[in-house]
Design a protein around this motif. Structure first.
Motif, PDB file in Angstrom:
ATOM      1  N   ARG A   8      15.365  -2.733  29.543  1.00 48.64           N
ATOM      2  CA  ARG A   8      15.470  -1.955  30.790  1.00 48.64           C
ATOM      3  C   ARG A   8      14.835  -2.729  31.951  1.00 48.64           C
ATOM      4  O   ARG A   8      14.521  -2.169  32.990  1.00 48.64           O
ATOM      5  N   THR A  13       1.017  -7.744  29.446  1.00 50.21           N
ATOM      6  CA  THR A  13       0.740  -8.016  28.041  1.00 50.21           C
ATOM      7  C   THR A  13       1.948  -8.631  27.334  1.00 50.21           C
ATOM      8  O   THR A  13       1.820  -9.131  26.227  1.00 50.21           O
ATOM      9  N   GLN A  70       1.483 -12.542  27.454  1.00 47.66           N
ATOM     10  CA  GLN A  70       0.140 -13.114  27.499  1.00 47.66           C
ATOM     11  C   GLN A  70      -0.163 -13.955  26.271  1.00 47.66           C
ATOM     12  O   GLN A  70      -0.854 -14.968  26.368  1.00 47.66           O
ATOM     13  N   PRO A 112      18.259   1.138  33.678  1.00 46.61           N
ATOM     14  CA  PRO A 112      17.242   0.142  34.036  1.00 46.61           C
ATOM     15  C   PRO A 112      16.033   0.781  34.700  1.00 46.61           C
ATOM     16  O   PRO A 112      16.144   1.813  35.364  1.00 46.61           O
ATOM     17  N   LEU A 113      14.871   0.186  34.478  1.00 42.22           N
ATOM     18  CA  LEU A 113      13.663   0.628  35.171  1.00 42.22           C
ATOM     19  C   LEU A 113      13.372  -0.267  36.357  1.00 42.22           C
ATOM     20  O   LEU A 113      12.510   0.028  37.174  1.00 42.22           O
ATOM     21  N   ASN A 114      14.067  -1.397  36.412  1.00 41.91           N
ATOM     22  CA  ASN A 114      13.742  -2.363  37.448  1.00 41.91           C
ATOM     23  C   ASN A 114      14.945  -3.286  37.609  1.00 41.91           C
ATOM     24  O   ASN A 114      15.925  -3.183  36.874  1.00 41.91           O
ATOM     25  N   THR A 115      14.838  -4.184  38.586  1.00 39.29           N
ATOM     26  CA  THR A 115      15.895  -5.176  38.761  1.00 39.29           C
ATOM     27  C   THR A 115      15.711  -6.295  37.742  1.00 39.29           C
ATOM     28  O   THR A 115      14.653  -6.418  37.126  1.00 39.29           O
ATOM     29  N   VAL A 142      -2.022 -11.053  31.544  1.00 39.71           N
ATOM     30  CA  VAL A 142      -3.063 -10.217  32.138  1.00 39.71           C
ATOM     31  C   VAL A 142      -4.441 -10.845  31.909  1.00 39.71           C
ATOM     32  O   VAL A 142      -5.359 -10.669  32.706  1.00 39.71           O
ATOM     33  N   LEU A 172      -4.850 -13.296  34.694  1.00 35.71           N
ATOM     34  CA  LEU A 172      -5.041 -12.606  35.977  1.00 35.71           C
ATOM     35  C   LEU A 172      -6.424 -11.987  36.085  1.00 35.71           C
ATOM     36  O   LEU A 172      -6.977 -11.876  37.174  1.00 35.71           O
ATOM     37  N   ASP A 176      -2.386  -7.537  41.159  1.00 34.70           N
ATOM     38  CA  ASP A 176      -1.274  -6.592  41.164  1.00 34.70           C
ATOM     39  C   ASP A 176      -0.127  -7.088  42.040  1.00 34.70           C
ATOM     40  O   ASP A 176       1.038  -6.982  41.689  1.00 34.70           O
ATOM     41  N   GLN A 218       1.612 -10.026  40.302  1.00 36.12           N
ATOM     42  CA  GLN A 218       2.352  -9.607  39.124  1.00 36.12           C
ATOM     43  C   GLN A 218       3.654  -8.923  39.500  1.00 36.12           C
ATOM     44  O   GLN A 218       4.705  -9.235  38.937  1.00 36.12           O
ATOM     45  N   THR A 219       3.612  -8.013  40.449  1.00 33.51           N
ATOM     46  CA  THR A 219       4.844  -7.298  40.787  1.00 33.51           C
ATOM     47  C   THR A 219       5.823  -8.229  41.493  1.00 33.51           C
ATOM     48  O   THR A 219       7.034  -8.081  41.347  1.00 33.51           O
ATOM     49  N   GLN A 256       8.718 -10.191  39.438  1.00 33.61           N
ATOM     50  CA  GLN A 256      10.018  -9.597  39.115  1.00 33.61           C
ATOM     51  C   GLN A 256      11.110 -10.011  40.103  1.00 33.61           C
ATOM     52  O   GLN A 256      12.255 -10.193  39.715  1.00 33.61           O
ATOM     53  N   ILE A 257      10.744 -10.184  41.346  1.00 33.50           N
ATOM     54  CA  ILE A 257      11.780 -10.346  42.380  1.00 33.50           C
ATOM     55  C   ILE A 257      11.737 -11.688  43.088  1.00 33.50           C
ATOM     56  O   ILE A 257      12.525 -11.941  43.986  1.00 33.50           O
TER      57      ILE A 257
END
Lengths: 1075, 522
Positions: free
Chosen positions: B65, B71, B74, B481-484, B493, B496, B507, B510-511, B514-515
């Motif tokens: 998804r 994690t 990692q 899907p939960l995300n692209t 982690v 980080l 944060d 990390q986000t 994705q993009i």
């Protein structure tokens, strides 16, 4: 030669004096009172009737009569032949002798620091086989955390908080003057469902303890050096006692108590196994359709196919009774709730059975003690038991040539068998992990748990072992043989000089066998791990003591000493895969064996130190005291340039009621104490050099990514993931301690208040390194933390009637604030744990906080909710999500005495302290308990809608945040990633405040006249109960959770529950006879 | 006491016992080298899993998804840095000191391969400061483009080192991959350069074109046979654990994965004979609500959010390639005229069974960089950059190499599946060539990348690289899907939270993963 002649010369004028001793108040005979002739070695003790006779050399002989609790009297014989004496009770009562560091006996009044001594009556016969847990609630400043109700579960004890960021924080145990190892070796292979392993203080039988003294602070413990940096617990066993009160004493203790689970969750009984109100066999969750008769909008269900027939897992050849005549069609069984029975039926009634016999005999010249004890504890989980059998022998003798000797030898055999009861990391084949959330419609009690054809596991869920099958087939056993003892040789060459040497040894082997039974789902082939641990400690202490009355008012006691110590551990772990024949638990019964690699491949450890120390005490008129201590250690664990370190301190006390001759009608006794002391602390061995590890497991973690060596026969070598530190320096703890002891109204009310501020600096600590440095951990040597706290001990006697009725209250209050002051340039020190859950030190915040995953929030603190799912968005950050340190601990004991009857009850209250609860996580997300029973609704969680990629709120019309408006099912609310327990780490943390009725005992001493015609000197009968009630109000209500189920046992990562064995309740009867 | 009686020197000796008696403190090159190769393969498990899932080779719920968190990768990040790369640096340092250029050369090539792959996966990562624990506690993150530039230089250094002295690794088995074969390592180095040039072709087309042309003109030796594959072959023993990770996780009562329904249906519909090697059906006709196939190829469509029922004994699972499991010789219920030419039922008489750890050998393979990949890369470069070589022929060679390497794995090292007949291979390649010939220019690239995608089953990381670079093959959108689609993988982690260069903005970093595209992804 001279000494041989002296008694002969004396013979000429010898004659006998006799008499009787009684106490002046009650006029009862005083047996066991010591009578000595001053300036001679002649002495005796009174018999059971208080009668004595003694040979005196002339009329000028001065006889000294002394008994504990009474004022000493001196009488010159004169011409009398009969001397009857009435001894006056000592009204101070505080004037007790306590054993302090290095075995130095001191008058408690003279101490400039706080100590607490408990005697046998506070510890034995309380239905508690673990000596540490028997301490709970009784000593201010001590925090004891059990790890649930396993027979022989580990117990964590800290005194005045954790001082070291990463080193051992357990106090030093000293038994009969010799250090006593209290390690708790973790399993070599934690991830296979760690069983409960006890810590080795368990090897001490509470029945064998004469006294237990808690040295809390640096001042008290400085003479023990590094090892006692976290305080010390000094135990004197009956074998090690130095005095016997009368000719022959035989004591026999017996206790039997039953043990039951103290609390289980209230399971919901409305919905069965399944998902989305749909019945599905084999899933973990109880989110299925409602049972028949449950008022519901959703269709109820009457029957289901027998769950053990699912997916042809067990064909009719295995369980013909589960199939119809055709052998293919499963029979239908009622769809009904067994949730209320499944866990309850699994547990049994356990018991504790204790027997202890001790025999001692002696006279003024020496005595001899032998003891025998056996304690068996059958746990509430089937197959879980621990037995401890001890033999001890001790004696001492005063030789005529000014020498004296004593020795003690103990042998203890502890055998523990435990199932895979508590997973070290919340995953693996733990029995409890499966048992506690068995789907409510699965009849765990009634359905078969073993395949009758081949003895394999039988359960409906693939990959999961039936708890009933596991406990029988996958036990862990530990067999400990422990030997310890000491030999003391001393001499008094001059009246003011004493030289004494104590050599002690303490060694044990722990032979462990961990079985994962053949035919389980988790380990189909079965495997056996043999883990042999040998631990040895040798210790020698030489003391030279000079005692001199300098002037009429000034007394001096000066001690110099030397201490040499060696500790070693040798461990070998061998893993055998593929059990050939079920039930033969030998490595020879496996098809492949390989050595298991321990952390950093360290099987063998050896460390040594030697030290010189001095202790100088000055007293003035018995009301002002000054004590100076200094010690220099040289430790093998530090680099040569830093291995020698000096520390010490000073403490003083003043009995101001005496000093200023104050009137005693209100304030009967008053004392002030102050001390300032520094203690050094060494490192653990081998932290100064980075090593290479042969044949490691390489690759991604311990799962299926990890590839073991040798690989196709090729051995490998990798640099250790632990970066050592070649310039380690010792840690230091500096403590300021202030206190006062006050007695009011003729000792009817007493209060003991201590304030301390303990600063730990230059900490040696293994922290998680940034992996990109090439290491996962590194040893650092920095930081500063503080423990500041108040301890209050209170005792009061509100009622004391002439008919003998008394009511006593004792209370112990502890409040400790443990703050990380400085960790250098770093902001956080994460340590321990696994994946994204663990512990962390953050500068300016409390010690060892729980670290875990969090949800994203906007700048106002609102949760951000994913518009696609209606669930909160993970922040991607792990931070501190809870503080496991309690706010305060209070224990209150009320004791009522009337004639031979004694009723005593201990309540305790631990306020605050957070806990990450995997129990809450699993039971709520699986829909197991009544907390989630009301589930036919749509819930909208709190928060505002957010963007998963920017972690910013989504703005609606007029640029305003949009409150979450997405409804989700109750199951989703709690299941993976939801708002309730089951979501990110932060929602599984609860305040672990707990109130508890910990201990009650009712004792009855049979009147002497009843025993007149029996051989018994005294008979005491008592009934006791433990953990009769508890309440942890801040956990989800229907979990009935007891925070004393901590899963991390002893160690510096605290505040985690990974579904351990529930705590137990005990009810017992105890008998004590003495002859 | 003892000490008191002795002189001070003895006291020192008494406490001079802090040298670890359990472990050596000096490196040994011939033991470190195999460790780097074992850990290289082991460390890729999580990367391979995650990329295989987003690339629809495999299935787990969250990753399919497009969900990822700190994690997920990692373990890979942590073990790559703390084991493989750390030991590689030790080999380079010690080997240089001892003039052992054979070890140095291999270590530099492994280093270049690993770092290039890590840039591909994560984008910006520590490079210059990494593996320097005692001097640098917080390595800085560098941009992927900068690291790539340094890697080209590093590969050239390694190739030079390879010819500096004798190549005399003793025992030869210490080089698990190439047995100390200098020529093989030189081929690997050149092939890696080829791969990296092709990787940057969107952002630095000239550098890519010139670089590849230079390799081809100079006749630099590349990997040209399957025997020269840069690959890690797993062992057969369960204890010590030498088996392929997919065998270890799937030939168990509890399984980690579903097979990708999308991928199985792609092979089934395209009449691709590799389906019997890639997958093993535990039952011949299982049908469940959301996967109505009825032929036992029971997996999950990507992005299916439904909780897993108790179907571990029913799922189709991994086969003999690449995991070292079982070859599926059972009849398939619903073959049609269109797809029973190559996936034939003839001779398929076996009965499906529920797999256990005693089925198959576990002797699978993790193909890092193979002959087939090199052929397909050359085809792609020829089509897009106009470099030398006939793309049609390279396309054919790529498929042939894929089929023959499957044959090799399936019939060796403890595996005993029937090999695909040469005649079948030849006609299958001819069949695919016809499809290639029929396509337009874009379609030809699609055909190349789709065949490469199928051949890459077992190495999701390269499939993920190719997809982000070319957009091929066309993948169905996830169901829920939960995300692209993730353009980079999430950071560890652990890194980080422990590296102060990033811990304050963990944060955000990390986000953004994705993009944010990797530098070569346009």
């Amino acid at each position: 030669m001279f000494t041989l002649f002296l008694p002969m010369l004396a013979l000429a004028q010898q004659r006998v004096v006799k008499g009787k001793l009684v106490d002046s108040a009650e006029r009862k005979p005083l047996p066991g009172t010591t009578i000595t002739a001053k300036k001679s070695t002649v002495g005796t003790v009174t018999d059971a009737q208080g009668l004595y006779q003694i040979t005196v050399s002339d009329n000028n002989t001065v006889l000294v009569f002394s008994a504990v609790g009474f004022q000493t009297q001196e009488v010159t014989v004169g011409s009398r032949e009969v001397i009857d004496i009435e001894l006056l009770a000592d009204t101070k009562q505080l004037s007790e002798v306590v054993v302090t560091a290095a075995g130095i006996k001191r008058d408690k009044n003279a101490l400039g620091y706080s100590v607490t001594t408990l005697d046998a009556t506070n510890l034995a016969q309380r239905s508690e086989p673990d000596p540490l847990r028997a301490l709970t609630g009784k000593v201010a400043g001590v925090n004891i955390q059990g790890s649930g109700g396993a027979a022989g579960g580990a117990t964590n004890i800290t005194i005045r908080g954790n001082s070291s960021l990463g080193n051992n924080n357990q106090p030093l145990f000293v038994v009969d003057g010799v250090p006593f190892d209290n390690s708790s070796f973790g399993n070599a292979d934690g991830f296979v469902g760690g069983s409960t392993v006890t810590n080795r203080a368990f090897d001490i039988d509470p029945n064998n303890i004469l006294t237990m003294t808690v040295l809390k602070g640096a001042a008290a413990a400085a003479l023990y050096g590094s090892r006692a940096a976290n305080g010390a617990i000094i135990i004197t066993t009956k074998a090690g006692k130095s005095q016997s009160r009368k000719g022959l004493e035989i004591t026999y203790n017996m206790g039997y108590s039953t043990e039951t689970v103290a609390g289980l969750p209230d399971y919901q009984t409305s919905y069965g196994q399944g998902t989305n109100f749909d019945y599905r066999s084999g899933v973990f969750g109880s989110w299925g359709p409602p049972y028949a008769g449950i008022p519901s909008l959703i269709p109820t269900r009457q029957t289901i196919p027998h769950p053990l027939t699912t997916n042809n897992r067990y064909l009719s050849a295995v369980f013909p009774q589960n199939y119809q005549a055709d052998g293919i069609t499963p029979i239908q069984v009622p769809y009904q709730s067994y949730g209320q029975y499944n866990a309850k039926n699994f547990f049994r009634q356990g018991n504790v059975f204790e027997n202890a016999l001790s025999v001692s005999t002696g006279n003024a010249k020496g005595n001899f003690t032998v003891g025998l004890s056996r304690t068996g504890n059958q746990g509430v989980v089937r197959e879980n038991e621990i037995t401890r059998t001890g033999v001890n022998i001790g004696g001492n003798a005063q030789l005529d040539n000014k020498f004296y000797v004593s020795g003690a030898l103990n042998y203890v055999n502890t055998v523990q068998r435990s199932p895979q009861v508590t997973a070290a990391n919340g995953s693996g084949a733990s029995v409890m992990d499966i048992l506690m959330f068995v789907p409510t419609s699965f009849d765990l009690t009634g359905f078969a748990n073993t395949n009758p054809l081949n003895g394999n596991n039988a359960y409906d869920r693939v990959g999961t072992d039936n708890p009933y099958w596991s406990v029988v087939n996958s036990p862990t056993t530990s067999k400990v043989d422990r030997y310890y003892g000491n030999v003391v040789v001393g001499v008094d060459p001059l009246p003011w000089l004493n030289i004494q040497n104590t050599i002690g040894f303490n060694a044990y082997t722990d032979r462990r066998v961990v079985i994962n039974g053949k035919g389980g789902d988790y380990f189909p082939n079965g495997n056996i791990t043999n883990d042999n641990i040998y631990r040895q400690e040798l210790d020698n202490t030489l003391l030279v003591t000079a005692t001199k009355q300098l002037t009429e008012n000034f007394g001096l006691k000066a001690i110099v000493g030397n201490n040499v110590n060696q500790r070693l551990t040798e461990r070998q772990v061998v893993f055998g895969d593929n059990i050939i024949f079920r039930g033969i638990n030998s490595l020879n019964n496996t098809s492949v064996t390989i050595p298991r690699v321990l952390p950093n491949n360290r099987n063998n450890f050896k460390q040594r130190y030697f030290a010189f120390f001095t202790d100088i005490s000055l007293d003035y008129k018995n009301f002002a005291f000054l004590n100076l201590v200094a010690r220099n250690d040289v430790s093998s664990t530090l680099p040569a340039s830093n291995r020698s370190y000096l520390y010490g301190g000073a403490n003083a006390s003043l009995i101001f009621t005496e000093a200023f001759k104050m009137p005693k009608n209100i304030l009967s006794f008053g004392k002030l104490r102050a001390g300032y002391t520094q203690v050094g602390n060494e490192a653990t061995p081998y932290q100064t050099q980075t090593v290479f590890i042969a044949n490691p497991i390489l690759g991604a973690g311990t799962g299926t990514g990890g590839i073991a060596s040798p690989f196709n026969g090729q051995s490998t070598l990798t640099e250790s993931d632990l970066l050592a530190n070649a310039s380690l320096k010792p840690e230091f703890i500096t403590e300021l301690e202030l206190g006062t002891e006050l007695q009011f109204f003729n000792n009817r009310i007493g209060i003991d208040i201590t304030y301390y501020n303990k600063i730990s600096t230059s900490q040696i600590f293994t922290v998680n390194a940034a992996p990109s440095t090439g290491y996962t951990q590194r040893v650092i040597n920095l930081g500063k933390s503080s423990n500041e706290g108040i301890e209050i001990g209170l005792n009061a006697k509100p009622i004391k009637l002439d008919n003998g009725f008394t009511w006593d209250i004792t209370a112990a209050f502890t409040r400790n604030r443990n703050i990380i002051r400085n960790i250098g340039a770093l902001t956080e020190l994460p340590y321990g744990g696994f994946s994204d859950l663990g512990s962390v030190h953050i500068a300016g915040q409390p010690y060892g906080q729980i670290r875990g995953s969090t949800y994203a929030r906007d700048d106002e603190g609102n949760l951000l909710v994913n518009p696609n799912t209606g669930k909160p968005i993970l922040s991607g950050k792990t931070t501190a999500i809870g503080n496991p340190n309690p706010d305060f601990i209070l224990g209150v004991t009320n004791t009522f005495t009337y004639k031979g009857l004694t009723l005593s009850a201990l309540f305790d209250w631990k306020q605050g302290g957070d806990m990450y609860s995997f129990t809450a996580y699993e039971l709520l997300s699986r829909g197991s308990t009544r907390d989630t029973e009301d589930r036919e609704a749509i819930l909208v969680g709190p928060g505002v809608l957010g963007d998963v990629n920017t972690l910013k709120p989504i703005l609606g019309a007029e640029g305003k945040k949009i409150p979450n408006n997405i409804g989700i099912a109750v199951a989703d609310y709690y299941f993976s990633g939801g708002f309730g327990p089951g979501g990110a780490g932060e929602v599984n943390v609860f305040d672990a405040t707990v109130f508890r009725f910990r201990e009650v005992s009712l004792g009855y001493q049979m009147p002497k006249k009843w025993l007149a015609k029996t051989p018994f000197g005294s008979v005491v009968l008592s009934l006791s109960g433990r953990n009769l009630w508890y309440l942890a109000p801040n956990f989800p209500k229907y979990l009935n959770f007891d925070p004393e189920v901590s899963s991390t046992g002893a160690g510096n990562s605290q505040g985690f529950d990974f579904i351990g064995i529930p705590t137990t309740r005990r009810m017992g009867v105890n008998l004590r006879f003495s002859f | 006491m003892l000490c008191l009686l002795l002189v001070a020197g003895s006291c020192n000796e008494f406490v001079n016992i802090n040298n670890d008696p359990n472990n050596p403190t000096t490196p040994v090159l011939e033991l470190l080298l195999p460790a780097t190769q074992v850990s290289m393969a082991g460390s890729m498990r999580d990367l391979n899993q995650g990329t295989s899932i987003v690339m629809q080779h495999m299935f787990t719920i969250a990753a399919s998804r497009n969900f990822q968190d700190g994690t997920d990768y990692q373990s890979s990040w942590n073990s790559l840095y703390t084991q493989g790369l750390n030991d590689i640096e030790t080999i380079i340092r010690e080997g240089t000191r001892l003039n052992r250029w054979d070890y140095v050369s291999i270590a530099k090539l492994e280093k270049a391969y690993l770092y290039s792959l890590m840039v591909d996966m994560w984008g910006d990562i520590p490079y210059r400061d990494s593996s320097k624990g005692s001097s640098t506690e917080d390595p800085a993150f560098e941009s992927g483009a900068v690291i790539y530039d340094k890697l080209f230089i590093l590969i050239d250094e390694a190739l030079a080192d390879a010819n500096k002295g004798a190549f005399a690794i003793q025992p030869a088995a210490a080089d698990i991959i190439y047995r100390g074969d200098r020529a093989a390592w030189i081929r690997m180095g050149n092939s890696l350069k080829l791969k990296l040039f092709n990787q940057i072709r969107l952002v630095q087309p000239d550098k890519a074109r010139v670089g590849i042309a230079a390799l081809l003109t100079a006749n630099a030796p590349l990997i040209t046979t399957n025997a020269q594959d840069f690959a890690f072959r797993f062992g057969t023993t369960e204890t010590p654990a030498n088996r392929h990770p997919w065998h270890r996780s799937e030939y168990q009562p509890t399984k980690v994965y579903y097979m990708s329904q999308n991928f199985m249906e792609r092979l089934f519909a395209a009449d691709d004979p590799r389906i019997r090697y890639f997958f093993y059906r535990q039952t011949s006709n299982f049908t469940v609500g959301f996967t109505p196939t009825g032929n036992g190829y029971f997996g999950r469509y990507t992005g299916d959010a439904t909780a897993a029922p108790n179907d571990q004994a029913l799922r189709a699972t991994v086969g003999v390639y690449p995991a070292g499991g079982l070859y599926d010789a059972g009849p398939i219920n619903n073959l049609t005229a269109a797809n029973n030419v190559f996936i034939t039922n003839s001779g398929a008489t076996a009965t499906p069974k529920v797999v256990t750890n005693t089925d198959g050998s576990g002797s699978g393979v993790l193909p890092f960089m193979t002959n087939a990949m090199v052929r397909f890369t050359l085809a792609e470069a020829a089509l897009t950059l106009g470099t030398a070589g006939d793309p049609r022929q390279l396309f054919q060679e790529g498929i042939t190499a894929s089929l023959s390497s499957i044959n090799t794995i399936a019939t060796s090292g403890g595996n005993s599946a029937p090999a695909l007949a040469t005649a079948t291979s030849t006609s299958f390649v001819a069949n695919r060539t016809a499809q290639y010939d029929a396509a337009n220019a874009d379609g030809k690239l699609n055909a190349v990348m789709t065949q490469k995608y199928i051949a890459l089953f077992g190495n999701g990381m390269e499939a993920y690289n190719d997809y982000r670079r070319t957009g091929f093959p066309l993948l169905p959108a996830p169901i829920a899907p939960l995300n692209t689609f993730p353009l980079r993988l999430s950071y560890s982690v652990t890194e980080l939270s422990t590296n102060s260069n990033v811990s304050g903005k963990a944060d955000k970093l990390q986000t953004a993963q994705q993009i944010t595209p990797v530098f070569w992804d346009k």
